[in-house]
Design an enzyme around this catalytic site. Structure first.
Site, PDB file in Angstrom:
ATOM      1  N   ASP A  31       0.868  -1.187   0.000  1.00  0.00           N
ATOM      2  CA  ASP A  31       0.000   0.000   0.000  1.00  0.00           C
ATOM      3  C   ASP A  31       0.901   1.232   0.000  1.00  0.00           C
ATOM      4  OD1 ASP A  31      -1.760   2.158   0.797  1.00  0.00           O
ATOM      5  OD2 ASP A  31      -3.143   0.644   1.562  1.00  0.00           O
ATOM      6  N   HIS A 101     -10.718  -4.679  -2.581  1.00  0.00           N
ATOM      7  CA  HIS A 101      -9.347  -4.915  -2.138  1.00  0.00           C
ATOM      8  C   HIS A 101      -9.321  -5.223  -0.653  1.00  0.00           C
ATOM      9  CE1 HIS A 101     -10.097  -0.574  -1.845  1.00  0.00           C
ATOM     10  NE2 HIS A 101      -9.152  -0.497  -0.915  1.00  0.00           N
TER      11      HIS A 101
END
Length: 145
Positions: A31, A101
């Site tokens: 991320d 996600h």
């Protein structure tokens, strides 16, 4: 709504990503706005804006890959003590990128991450009522299959 997300470019190899895992169905990468070091995202390669659009088998695979990644995080230099999975489905739930996600978030003592909530203590009758409503919807789905 526009189905485009940055995840589509990452899947196509047109945007940078620090990939951790990839197979024919799923991609996992770091991320770029981590809440803790080692924070990963696991996405299906076939776009689905919401859980309702996600094939259940593919949803299961997201969690299977997440489970493998959680074990790898513990053994890697991230060296976390625990792992949280987080998946936001819908704006009210905090979804910002409309491509399903799964966040895989490594946890260490004092890392500053946590859920903020005010749990309630509903009456059993209220819990039973809502449970019946949910069972009814599940029954209708089964009857319509």
């Amino acid at each position: 709504m526009n189905p485009y997300t940055i995840f589509s470019e990452i899947i196509a190899g047109q945007a940078e990503a620090s990939k951790v895992y990839e197979d024919e169905d799923v991609l996992a990468f770091m991320d770029i706005r981590p809440v803790t070091p080692g924070h990963l995202l696991v996405i299906p390669k076939v776009p689905a804006r919401s859980l309702a659009e996600l094939d259940p088998a593919l949803g299961g695979k997201l969690f299977q890959v997440g489970q493998r990644l959680a074990a790898a995080l513990r053994e890697s230099e991230v060296n976390c003590d625990g792992v949280n999975f987080f998946l936001a489905d819908g704006v009210t739930a905090g979804q910002e990128v409309f491509h399903v996600h799964l966040h895989v978030i490594p946890r260490t003592p004092g890392d500053g991450f946590g859920l903020r909530a005010r749990p309630t203590s509903p009456r059993r009758a209220d819990l039973d009522y809502l449970a019946g409503s949910i069972r009814g919807v599940l029954r209708q789905e089964t009857d319509n299959s």
